[in-house]
Motif scaffolding. Structure first.
Motif, short mmCIF file in Angstrom:
data_model
loop_
_atom_site.label_atom_id
_atom_site.label_comp_id
_atom_site.label_asym_id
_atom_site.label_seq_id
_atom_site.Cartn_x
_atom_site.Cartn_y
_atom_site.Cartn_z
N THR A 82 -37.89 -38.33 52.36
CA THR A 82 -37.25 -39.52 52.87
C THR A 82 -36.93 -40.45 51.71
O THR A 82 -37.76 -40.63 50.81
N THR A 83 -35.74 -41.01 51.70
CA THR A 83 -35.39 -42.00 50.69
C THR A 83 -35.32 -43.37 51.35
O THR A 83 -34.94 -43.50 52.51
N GLN A 84 -35.68 -44.39 50.58
CA GLN A 84 -35.68 -45.75 51.12
C GLN A 84 -35.37 -46.73 49.99
O GLN A 84 -35.83 -46.56 48.86
N TYR A 85 -34.59 -47.75 50.32
CA TYR A 85 -34.27 -48.77 49.32
C TYR A 85 -35.53 -49.55 48.99
O TYR A 85 -36.30 -49.94 49.89
N ALA A 86 -35.76 -49.79 47.72
CA ALA A 86 -37.00 -50.40 47.25
C ALA A 86 -36.96 -51.92 47.36
O ALA A 86 -36.15 -52.57 46.68
N VAL A 94 -28.69 -47.23 45.20
CA VAL A 94 -28.25 -46.46 46.36
C VAL A 94 -27.60 -45.14 45.93
O VAL A 94 -27.86 -44.09 46.55
N PRO A 95 -26.75 -45.11 44.88
CA PRO A 95 -26.23 -43.82 44.44
C PRO A 95 -27.33 -42.83 44.06
O PRO A 95 -27.21 -41.63 44.34
N ARG A 96 -28.40 -43.33 43.42
CA ARG A 96 -29.49 -42.42 43.06
C ARG A 96 -30.19 -41.90 44.30
O ARG A 96 -30.53 -40.71 44.39
N LEU A 97 -30.41 -42.76 45.28
CA LEU A 97 -31.03 -42.31 46.53
C LEU A 97 -30.15 -41.26 47.22
O LEU A 97 -30.66 -40.29 47.79
N SER A 98 -28.83 -41.46 47.13
CA SER A 98 -27.91 -40.48 47.72
C SER A 98 -28.02 -39.14 47.01
O SER A 98 -28.03 -38.08 47.66
N GLU A 99 -28.13 -39.17 45.68
CA GLU A 99 -28.30 -37.93 44.91
C GLU A 99 -29.56 -37.20 45.34
O GLU A 99 -29.56 -35.98 45.54
N VAL A 102 -42.53 -31.76 42.96
CA VAL A 102 -43.83 -31.09 43.04
C VAL A 102 -44.55 -31.46 44.33
O VAL A 102 -45.15 -30.60 44.99
N ALA A 103 -44.50 -32.73 44.72
CA ALA A 103 -45.18 -33.15 45.95
C ALA A 103 -44.59 -32.46 47.17
O ALA A 103 -45.32 -32.04 48.08
N VAL A 104 -43.26 -32.35 47.21
CA VAL A 104 -42.62 -31.62 48.30
C VAL A 104 -43.07 -30.15 48.29
O VAL A 104 -43.37 -29.56 49.32
N GLY A 105 -43.12 -29.57 47.09
CA GLY A 105 -43.56 -28.18 46.97
C GLY A 105 -44.99 -27.97 47.42
O GLY A 105 -45.36 -26.88 47.88
N MET A 106 -45.82 -29.01 47.31
CA MET A 106 -47.21 -28.93 47.75
C MET A 106 -47.34 -29.10 49.26
O MET A 106 -48.43 -28.94 49.82
N GLY A 107 -46.22 -29.46 49.91
CA GLY A 107 -46.23 -29.58 51.36
C GLY A 107 -46.48 -30.97 51.88
O GLY A 107 -46.68 -31.16 53.09
N ALA A 108 -46.47 -31.99 51.01
CA ALA A 108 -46.72 -33.37 51.44
C ALA A 108 -45.49 -33.97 52.11
O ALA A 108 -44.36 -33.50 51.92
N ASN A 109 -45.71 -35.02 52.88
CA ASN A 109 -44.62 -35.87 53.35
C ASN A 109 -44.32 -36.87 52.24
O ASN A 109 -45.20 -37.64 51.85
N VAL A 110 -43.10 -36.89 51.75
CA VAL A 110 -42.76 -37.66 50.55
C VAL A 110 -41.69 -38.69 50.88
O VAL A 110 -40.67 -38.36 51.50
N THR A 111 -41.91 -39.91 50.41
CA THR A 111 -40.90 -40.97 50.48
C THR A 111 -40.65 -41.48 49.07
O THR A 111 -41.60 -41.79 48.34
N VAL A 112 -39.40 -41.56 48.68
CA VAL A 112 -39.01 -42.07 47.35
C VAL A 112 -38.27 -43.38 47.53
O VAL A 112 -37.32 -43.47 48.33
N GLN A 134 -40.02 -55.32 48.15
CA GLN A 134 -41.44 -55.59 48.31
C GLN A 134 -41.88 -55.32 49.74
O GLN A 134 -42.97 -54.80 49.99
N ALA A 135 -41.02 -55.67 50.71
CA ALA A 135 -41.36 -55.44 52.11
C ALA A 135 -41.48 -53.95 52.41
O ALA A 135 -42.38 -53.52 53.14
N ALA A 136 -40.57 -53.15 51.83
CA ALA A 136 -40.62 -51.71 52.07
C ALA A 136 -41.90 -51.10 51.50
O ALA A 136 -42.54 -50.25 52.15
N ILE A 137 -42.29 -51.53 50.31
CA ILE A 137 -43.52 -51.03 49.71
C ILE A 137 -44.71 -51.40 50.58
O ILE A 137 -45.57 -50.56 50.88
N ALA A 138 -44.77 -52.67 51.00
CA ALA A 138 -45.89 -53.13 51.83
C ALA A 138 -45.96 -52.36 53.14
O ALA A 138 -47.06 -52.05 53.64
N ASP A 139 -44.82 -52.03 53.72
CA ASP A 139 -44.81 -51.28 54.98
C ASP A 139 -45.34 -49.86 54.82
O ASP A 139 -45.93 -49.29 55.75
N LEU A 140 -45.13 -49.27 53.64
CA LEU A 140 -45.53 -47.89 53.42
C LEU A 140 -46.98 -47.75 52.98
O LEU A 140 -47.58 -46.68 53.15
N LEU A 141 -47.56 -48.78 52.40
CA LEU A 141 -48.90 -48.66 51.84
C LEU A 141 -49.97 -48.26 52.86
O LEU A 141 -50.83 -47.43 52.54
#
Length: 371
Positions: free
Chosen positions: A216-220, A201-206, A186-196, A222-229
């Motif tokens: 954009t997909t990114q491995y989860a 890793v298999p789920r991110l690949s799917e 839905v967020a992509v459909g609304m036109g947002a920039n989305v990171t999951v 704590q550092a990755a979350i802090a960088d995106l906030l």
């Protein structure tokens, strides 16, 4: 068997445990269905539809709980409902016990055989009774988050999709399961920039394959979350540990990293929430602010679209309702390991290891309890 369906009494909960179609199926199997007067009105099902399907309409919850051998609900029983449960009765509903010691204690004291929708499994490792509501909640999350972002609602005033010449908003989805994938869609459909973010890793690949570069997909970590906030306009918490309390993935200290008026949507709030500053809210009063960050933490998000949600949940629960009624709970659980995984309490014993771990209680394996 007498199957009882009471009116939901959690604030702004408009769903109902059984549709008229489910009543007709149960009646065709020789069971008597008892429906509380007005139980289906919030989802658009009047009493006459239930009567036409073969139900007997009873005036209040007390009558339902007194007569029924099995209670079929949507949300966890509230305190007044728990007081009406009894030994020898089956309760089939969402429970979310891990963050709710009071409910656990009172279900154990009642002696009821409680089976939790959210821990019933399937042969693919999924959670078939949680999935339809996760799909609904995931699709709602960007909608309610976008509403919260509006300045009049306390948000930063960002339009998720942007406009020509103005960048769209940034949405971070923590968790790539059913909720996360639906929210991302839905967020992509609304036109947002989305990171999951996800730890599979298999789920991110799917997800990468399905969305074909539109997110954009990114491995989860704590550092990755802090960088995106710091760049996030909206963070959607979509994590699930089946039967257990949700992990806290964003701390209060980390709110200082975010832009004022940014939004946290905590879809994991039923399991205690995945943000440290979350607490349950209602549809009537859905949003609160902590350190300049807006929080949307409604504990029954699918209740906002009650008709769609009731039909989706009913499609998933009906085969299990019929199995429990046709065979009796003991045989049904003995023959179906996936349904057996839903057993939460039985005659004063706890049957859930995650709940036991969360609350420091003893537990017994379902196999031992059913004999």
């Amino acid at each position: 068997m007498k199957i009882g369906c009471p009116t939901e009494i959690k604030p702004q909960e408009f769903r109902v445990g059984l549709t008229p179609e489910a009543v007709r199926e149960a009646a065709a199997h020789g069971h008597e269905v008892l429906v509380q007067a007005g139980a289906g009105l919030g989802a658009g099902f009047p009493d006459q539809d239930y009567r036409a399907a073969g139900a007997r309409i009873l005036p209040d919850a007390a009558a339902i709980f007194a007569e029924a051998d099995m209670i079929v609900k949507v949300k966890e029983p509230q305190a007044g409902e728990r007081a009406m449960l009894r030994r020898g009765q089956v309760l089939f509903t969402y429970l979310h016990l891990a963050p709710d010691p009071a409910q656990t204690r009172e279900l154990l004291e009642s002696g009821v055989t409680a089976i939790a929708y959210e821990t019933v499994t399937d042969g693919r490792g999924g959670l078939p009774l949680l999935a339809p509501m996760s799909e609904v909640a995931g699709r709602l999350a960007p909608q309610v988050g976008a509403w919260t972002l509006q300045k009049a609602n306390g948000g930063s005033g960002v339009l998720l999709g942007g406009v020509p010449g103005v960048r769209p908003g940034n949405v971070v989805v923590i968790g790539g399961g059913v909720v996360g994938a639906a929210a991302a869609r839905v967020a992509v459909g609304m036109g947002a920039n989305v990171t999951v973010l996800d730890r599979s890793v298999p789920r991110l690949s799917e997800l990468d394959d399905v969305f074909m570069g539109r997110l954009t997909t990114q491995y989860a970590t704590q550092a990755a979350i802090a960088d995106l906030l710091p760049g996030a306009d909206m963070v959607i918490g979509a994590v699930l540990v089946p039967g257990a309390a949700a992990p806290k993935l964003v701390t209060r200290a980390q709110l200082r990293l975010m832009k004022p008026g940014s939004v946290l949507v905590d879809v994991a709030i039923d399991q205690g929430g995945c943000f440290e500053t979350s607490h349950p809210t209602t549809h009537q009063d859905p949003v609160f602010e902590v350190d300049g960050i807006m929080h949307y933490c409604v504990a029954n998000m699918p209740g906002a679209v009650a008709r769609t949600s009731t039909r989706a949940l009913g499609n998933a629960t009906l085969p299990f309702v019929l199995a429990l009624a046709d065979k009796g709970w003991r045989r049904a659980l003995s023959e179906d390991a996936h349904l057996r995984a839903g057993l939460a309490t039985h005659e004063g014993a706890l049957a859930s290891a995650p709940v036991a771990a969360a609350q420091g209680l003893d537990w017994q394996a379902p196999e031992a309890l059913i004999g």
